[in-house]
Design a protein around this motif. Sequence first.
Motif, PDB file in Angstrom:
ATOM      1  N   THR A   1       0.861  -1.181   0.000  1.00  0.00           N
ATOM      2  CA  THR A   1       0.000   0.000   0.000  1.00  0.00           C
ATOM      3  C   THR A   1       0.892   1.225   0.000  1.00  0.00           C
ATOM      4  O   THR A   1       1.937   1.230   0.648  1.00  0.00           O
ATOM      5  CB  THR A   1      -0.901   0.002   1.246  1.00  0.00           C
ATOM      6  OG1 THR A   1      -1.750  -1.139   1.185  1.00  0.00           O
ATOM      7  CG2 THR A   1      -1.756   1.251   1.318  1.00  0.00           C
ATOM      8  N   ARG A   2       0.517   2.236  -0.774  1.00  0.00           N
ATOM      9  CA  ARG A   2       1.293   3.476  -0.771  1.00  0.00           C
ATOM     10  C   ARG A   2       0.311   4.636  -0.687  1.00  0.00           C
ATOM     11  O   ARG A   2      -0.601   4.750  -1.501  1.00  0.00           O
ATOM     12  CB  ARG A   2       2.121   3.587  -2.057  1.00  0.00           C
ATOM     13  CG  ARG A   2       2.950   4.875  -2.139  1.00  0.00           C
ATOM     14  CD  ARG A   2       4.058   4.881  -1.104  1.00  0.00           C
ATOM     15  NE  ARG A   2       4.993   5.981  -1.289  1.00  0.00           N
ATOM     16  CZ  ARG A   2       5.010   7.098  -0.553  1.00  0.00           C
ATOM     17  NH1 ARG A   2       4.109   7.271   0.398  1.00  0.00           N
ATOM     18  NH2 ARG A   2       5.916   8.031  -0.770  1.00  0.00           N
ATOM     19  N   ARG A   3       0.525   5.457   0.330  1.00  0.00           N
ATOM     20  CA  ARG A   3      -0.307   6.655   0.480  1.00  0.00           C
ATOM     21  C   ARG A   3       0.552   7.886   0.341  1.00  0.00           C
ATOM     22  O   ARG A   3       1.683   7.910   0.807  1.00  0.00           O
ATOM     23  CB  ARG A   3      -0.982   6.679   1.853  1.00  0.00           C
ATOM     24  CG  ARG A   3      -2.096   5.683   1.957  1.00  0.00           C
ATOM     25  CD  ARG A   3      -2.913   5.867   3.229  1.00  0.00           C
ATOM     26  NE  ARG A   3      -3.571   4.607   3.537  1.00  0.00           N
ATOM     27  CZ  ARG A   3      -3.067   3.673   4.340  1.00  0.00           C
ATOM     28  NH1 ARG A   3      -1.944   3.895   4.982  1.00  0.00           N
ATOM     29  NH2 ARG A   3      -3.701   2.546   4.505  1.00  0.00           N
TER      30      ARG A   3
ATOM     31  N   THR B   1      -4.715   7.487  -1.230  1.00  0.00           N
ATOM     32  CA  THR B   1      -4.167   6.135  -1.343  1.00  0.00           C
ATOM     33  C   THR B   1      -3.920   5.850  -2.817  1.00  0.00           C
ATOM     34  O   THR B   1      -4.856   5.726  -3.598  1.00  0.00           O
ATOM     35  CB  THR B   1      -5.132   5.104  -0.754  1.00  0.00           C
ATOM     36  OG1 THR B   1      -5.375   5.471   0.600  1.00  0.00           O
ATOM     37  CG2 THR B   1      -4.532   3.716  -0.806  1.00  0.00           C
TER      38      THR B   1
ATOM     39  N   ASP C   1      11.166   4.345  -4.074  1.00  0.00           N
ATOM     40  CA  ASP C   1      10.074   4.770  -3.209  1.00  0.00           C
ATOM     41  C   ASP C   1       9.814   3.625  -2.231  1.00  0.00           C
ATOM     42  O   ASP C   1      10.167   2.477  -2.515  1.00  0.00           O
ATOM     43  CB  ASP C   1       8.826   5.043  -4.062  1.00  0.00           C
ATOM     44  CG  ASP C   1       7.793   5.851  -3.295  1.00  0.00           C
ATOM     45  OD1 ASP C   1       8.049   6.196  -2.121  1.00  0.00           O
ATOM     46  OD2 ASP C   1       6.733   6.145  -3.867  1.00  0.00           O
ATOM     47  N   ARG C   2       9.267   3.949  -1.070  1.00  0.00           N
ATOM     48  CA  ARG C   2       9.021   2.915  -0.063  1.00  0.00           C
ATOM     49  C   ARG C   2       7.526   2.745   0.127  1.00  0.00           C
ATOM     50  O   ARG C   2       6.785   3.736   0.162  1.00  0.00           O
ATOM     51  CB  ARG C   2       9.646   3.331   1.275  1.00  0.00           C
ATOM     52  CG  ARG C   2      11.105   3.655   1.196  1.00  0.00           C
ATOM     53  CD  ARG C   2      11.964   2.498   1.684  1.00  0.00           C
ATOM     54  NE  ARG C   2      13.374   2.821   1.539  1.00  0.00           N
ATOM     55  CZ  ARG C   2      14.105   2.506   0.474  1.00  0.00           C
ATOM     56  NH1 ARG C   2      13.573   1.859  -0.543  1.00  0.00           N
ATOM     57  NH2 ARG C   2      15.380   2.833   0.401  1.00  0.00           N
TER      58      ARG C   2
ATOM     59  N   THR D   1       4.024   2.311   2.036  1.00  0.00           N
ATOM     60  CA  THR D   1       3.519   2.686   3.352  1.00  0.00           C
ATOM     61  C   THR D   1       3.321   1.430   4.197  1.00  0.00           C
ATOM     62  O   THR D   1       3.577   1.421   5.393  1.00  0.00           O
ATOM     63  CB  THR D   1       2.175   3.436   3.201  1.00  0.00           C
ATOM     64  OG1 THR D   1       2.333   4.436   2.194  1.00  0.00           O
ATOM     65  CG2 THR D   1       1.760   4.096   4.494  1.00  0.00           C
ATOM     66  N   ALA D   2       2.858   0.373   3.523  1.00  0.00           N
ATOM     67  CA  ALA D   2       2.718  -0.922   4.201  1.00  0.00           C
ATOM     68  C   ALA D   2       2.936  -2.013   3.170  1.00  0.00           C
ATOM     69  O   ALA D   2       2.766  -1.780   1.980  1.00  0.00           O
ATOM     70  CB  ALA D   2       1.329  -1.051   4.817  1.00  0.00           C
TER      71      ALA D   2
END
Lengths: 300, 366
Positions: B13-15, B20, B56-57, B59-60
Amino acid sequence: MSFLTRSQRETLTDVWLTGPATLALLIFIFLPIMIVTILSFSDYQFGARDLSWVGWENYITLFTSAIGQRAIVNTLIYVAIVIPFSVVFALLVAIGLHRMLDWAPALSRILRTVYFLPVAATLVAMAVAWQMLLHPNLGLVNKVLSTLGSAPQNWLSDRGLVLYTLAAIGIWQSVGYNMVLFLAGLSAIPEDIYEAAEVDGAGGAWARFWTVTWPMLGPTTLFVLVVTATNAFRVFETVATLTRGGPAFASETLVYALYREGFVYFKAGYASAITVIFFAILLTLTLAQMRLVERRVHYR
Amino acid sequence: MNAIPTLELGDVTRRFGEQTVLDSISLAIPPGSFTSLLGASGCGKSTTLRIMAGLDRPTAGAVRLEGQEVSALTAHERNIAMVFQSYALYPHLTVAQNIALPLTMKSLSAFGRLPLLGTLIPGTAAARKEIQTKVSAAAEMLGLSHLLDRKPGTLSGGQKQRVALGRALVRDPVLFLLDEPLSNLDARLRVQMRAELVALHRRTGKPFVYVTHDQAEAMAMSDQVIVMIKGSIAQAGTPRELYERPTSLAVAEFVGTHAINLITPQQGAGEILSSAARAILGVRPEHVVPAPHGSFIAKLRSVEYLGSEIVLTLCTEQGVELKSIAPGTFEPPLQGDSVRLSFDPTCTHLFHPETGARIGAPECRS
Ligand SMILES: Nc1ncnc2c1ncn2[C@@H]1O[C@H](COP(=O)(O)OP(=O)(O)OP(=O)(O)O)[C@@H](O)[C@H]1O
Ligand SMILES: [Mg+2]
């Protein structure tokens, strides 16, 4: 108005459009330069009714007399200190503020304004502030030094120190402007080149700088160098307000010598010779700058 | 035989602030595969790719490279090559230096990289020689040999694209990521580069992840196509699976050269196909053909002659617009005339009217 052909009318329009500016240029720039050049070969004094031609004597005096040499050497030392420090500080500050934009944009913008203040402020007014800061007994600088356990200094009246004090003020004054130029250069570097560098193994701060930032800032840096050099050669306000070239000509510079010879001693001939030398230096720098500005558009 | 995937995303998941962008994405890139990430602009394809690359990292969620969790590793440590949409070449370096950069960063020390001083460091000359050999080989493979001394500013788009590929190739990475690498090229060059990329993929044997919003590109090149819609994976499968068994209405609409015909129950889907009485009926234009004994009638609105085929735009009795593709030899009747149409019931798709999910329908085997 049919007695003029079309091309004649167009020529007339061109003259109308460019004429006034060309005329102004001739009257206000070229004419004075010519007069100054001619005067530099004479012993003319302001207000005098006649003059005699002395050939290269004024130039010889400038380059051989102790005071003349002093002015030239001091100016060169001043320029040689201000350029590297101002450029390096400005680059460091610009990189810091540019990175800060990511995590504290508001603070970054405030600091940018603060750094730019010395550029925007009148230098003469700033000189007063510096005079108070640097006062031997009451100045903040010496107070701080003595609480830190160092000996207080006569910043503006010590012959060995005064030129470096002025250079420090010169750096302080030019960092803001150079920083703004560097910030513009930094924001023009595309983010994806940094990302490509990261993928390619140049992701560390050191490698990033030397692989991307420094080469991509190349044109900006050259431009900043020329602008800083031009301004450093012109150093005058701080000398005139803080030291008057003293003590014992220890802070004598070209433009201050020019001012004193011309407007205090009214030696127009000698002042003209200084002006011509000064003008030659600036012209060289400006030509260099114009060539660089043309080249900075693209890498070839 | 289930080999460990080269790369795996687990519930990523990336916010960005409130937004989101990626919502619990899970996917696997098998070794040696050619995977396309297909989706409309802004659906999160680049974000997915950047998370895979380590630029990029998430979010979860987890990123696994050959079974190992790599979330904490930088892009370079993952040894993944990436080709950027904008090429991202170093404008101040020549083509040869651009291609060589990943190698010089790896095999030369900071001092060894210096122009003159570097030659004094022992081993530098040998390393440089090796780099030069690899660069020449990559340039040869991409047809760049005659451009090695040029700066990127003087190259055409296709040539820049090749340099970017060369920079990825020299490193021998475990995975290639390509973000819309052909989108800046003209149509002709695009088709040519498409074939070159497929050939390159064969030659390297390494998995490629290819981002595109062009379904034809994705279908033509890939073993696996992952369709992304608004930050989620709508379907992942082979091009054939996507075409023959789209799991949702949205995928069916996305895939295929000609947009699929959709008929709702209100528009009389049930009259055309009895099993579609309570579903949205989807039939691809290429599966609707004019036939003398066809099962339903529609009025001809317009005709588009394309040479090998003819696209007919028709209107059913309920006023629904339909497209049909007839062979190029078909003699269309006059506009406004009625045409009898037939279709293969096994080539239809049924979707739930509310959710858009696929409802069990006969599989198309044409
Ligand atoms: N750094 C960021 N900060 C905030 N929002 C972002 C950021 N990067 C991407 N987004 C948002 O995430 C969404 C997906 O972006 P992404 O670049 O992944 O799309 P994409 O599928 O690659 O689109 P395109 O085909 O146009 O390249 C967009 O709505 C974008 O606005
Ligand atoms: Mg994108």
